[in-house]
Design a protein around this motif. Structure first.
Motif, short mmCIF file in Angstrom:
data_model
loop_
_atom_site.label_atom_id
_atom_site.label_comp_id
_atom_site.label_asym_id
_atom_site.label_seq_id
_atom_site.Cartn_x
_atom_site.Cartn_y
_atom_site.Cartn_z
N PHE A 246 0.84 -1.20 0.00
CA PHE A 246 0.00 0.00 0.00
C PHE A 246 0.87 1.25 0.00
O PHE A 246 0.62 2.21 -0.74
N LEU A 247 1.92 1.25 0.82
CA LEU A 247 2.82 2.41 0.89
C LEU A 247 3.56 2.61 -0.43
O LEU A 247 3.71 3.74 -0.91
N GLY A 249 2.47 1.84 -3.32
CA GLY A 249 1.51 2.35 -4.29
C GLY A 249 1.22 3.83 -4.15
O GLY A 249 0.87 4.49 -5.13
N GLN A 250 1.38 4.38 -2.95
CA GLN A 250 1.06 5.79 -2.73
C GLN A 250 2.31 6.66 -2.54
O GLN A 250 2.18 7.86 -2.29
N ASP A 252 4.50 7.97 -4.51
CA ASP A 252 4.66 9.12 -5.40
C ASP A 252 3.76 10.29 -5.01
O ASP A 252 4.01 11.43 -5.41
N GLU A 253 2.72 10.01 -4.24
CA GLU A 253 1.80 11.06 -3.82
C GLU A 253 2.27 11.79 -2.57
O GLU A 253 1.73 12.85 -2.23
N LYS A 254 3.25 11.23 -1.90
CA LYS A 254 3.70 11.80 -0.63
C LYS A 254 4.77 12.86 -0.85
O LYS A 254 5.46 12.87 -1.87
N ARG A 259 8.75 10.73 2.09
CA ARG A 259 9.41 9.58 1.46
C ARG A 259 10.73 9.27 2.16
O ARG A 259 11.06 8.11 2.41
N ASN A 300 -0.19 3.98 8.66
CA ASN A 300 -0.42 4.57 7.34
C ASN A 300 -1.43 3.74 6.53
O ASN A 300 -2.31 4.28 5.86
N TYR A 301 -1.30 2.43 6.63
CA TYR A 301 -2.20 1.52 5.91
C TYR A 301 -3.64 1.64 6.42
O TYR A 301 -4.59 1.78 5.63
N TYR A 304 -5.37 5.26 5.61
CA TYR A 304 -5.67 5.63 4.23
C TYR A 304 -6.37 4.54 3.42
O TYR A 304 -6.74 4.78 2.27
N ARG A 306 -9.16 2.38 1.76
CA ARG A 306 -10.45 2.88 1.31
C ARG A 306 -11.61 2.29 2.10
O ARG A 306 -12.54 2.99 2.48
#
Length: 328
Positions: A246-247, A249-250, A252-254, A259, A300-301, A304, A306
């Motif tokens: 999960f981390l 996958g996300q 690039d958004e952080k 990072r 974090n998992y 965030y 869903r």
């Protein structure tokens, strides 16, 4: 729902966290025990007086471990509050840390690794602080010094020193050679004082013996662990694997800083795994240090993801397993 309750940002958590520890450590209150140290494990220079003070009372060891667990939980909260790598004001990391160590029954009595985790957390904060600092000379020195002092309680903490150099490389685009030298100087200084003490008391062979015992003594706690221990470790892996994907996958958004912070946590986790596999004297106690990076990964998992329904399921399973372990 339980997850929503644990991740809220309400002041009642300052009371709730100690209550959770007291409730989930009930086995330690009913059947307190002193940690089964191997020879030399409790004889590092700074931990020895602590052991001598508390060794006569199993209950005192349990209370000390509980107080350390509270302190570490609130330091973890502070770390996320100051650096905001989980971009939500939440008490979930502290609560997840409490849940992780509540399932580690051997951690319900005082062990040098508690001091190691404390000084590693403080050193990590100094490394993180270097990200936005103009001058990081004191950050580098302090981090090395803190790791070294912690190793005089829990010897294996000295193997986390490379985390400082790697952290400086990750945090700063162009670190200077003096930053690495200052970190090394900070790490050498406490051991220089320790060496001087043993030299002046004519007990250098004792230091050599203690260090050797904390390196090569076979510690079979992991092999001797019950089937229940394996179930618990398996459940943690069940949380780690999806949390890691999960981390990734996300990532690039952080933010860039976030990072880098997670990369440093990953280095801490890898170092812990390497010590568990390579150093004979390291065993299940290292899971308490592993719990620090795992706390933020799992938090974090859960924050965030869903479908919070599955997050609640995982929390209920986690809590149920911990309660089962207390009475199994």
């Amino acid at each position: 729902m339980l997850l929503r309750f644990l991740k809220s940002n309400q002041a009642y958590h300052f009371v709730l966290i100690p209550l959770i520890i007291v409730a989930l450590w009930i086995r330690s209150w009913l059947h307190p025990a002193v940690f089964p140290f191997f020879e030399g494990e409790n004889q590092m220079l700074l931990y020895r007086p602590v052991h001598q003070l508390l060794s006569g009372s199993a209950m005192a060891n349990a209370v000390a471990a509980m107080l350390f667990a509270m302190l570490l939980a609130f330091l973890i909260l502070r770390l996320n509050t100051v650096f905001a790598f989980i971009r939500v004001r939440t008490f979930l990391p502290s609560n997840i840390f409490v849940l992780i160590i509540s399932g580690l029954l051997l951690a319900h009595t005082l062990h040098p690794v508690y001091f190691g985790a404390l000084f590693l957390l403080l050193a990590t904060e100094r490394i993180f602080s270097a990200y936005e600092s103009q001058q990081i000379h004191s950050n580098a020195f302090d981090a090395g010094f803190l790791i070294s002092v912690g190793s005089l309680f829990y010897f294996s903490l000295i193997f986390y020193f490379p985390v400082i150099w790697i952290g400086l490389l990750l945090i700063r685009k162009t670190p200077e050679w003096r930053h690495f030298a200052l970190a090394l100087t900070g790490a050498l200084l406490p051991w220089l004082f320790a060496f001087s003490y043993y030299f002046l008391t004519d007990s250098l062979p004792e230091l050599a013996t203690t260090v050797n015992q904390n390196l090569v003594t076979p510690n079979n706690l992991l092999q001797q662990g019950s089937f229940n221990h394996l179930i618990y470790l398996g459940f943690l892996i069940l949380l780690i694997l999806p949390g890691s994907f999960f981390l990734i996958g996300q990532i690039d958004e952080k933010k860039i800083s976030t990072r880098k912070y997670f990369q440093i946590f990953f280095v801490i986790f890898l170092t812990s795994v390497a010590l568990l596999l390579v150093v004979p004297a390291v065993s299940l106690e290292i899971l308490l240090i592993m719990a620090i990076p795992l706390t933020f990964l799992i938090s974090n998992y859960l924050i965030y993801m869903r479908r919070q329904f599955w997050g609640n399921v995982l929390i209920y399973l986690f809590l149920g397993l911990i309660i089962y372990l207390q009475f199994a």
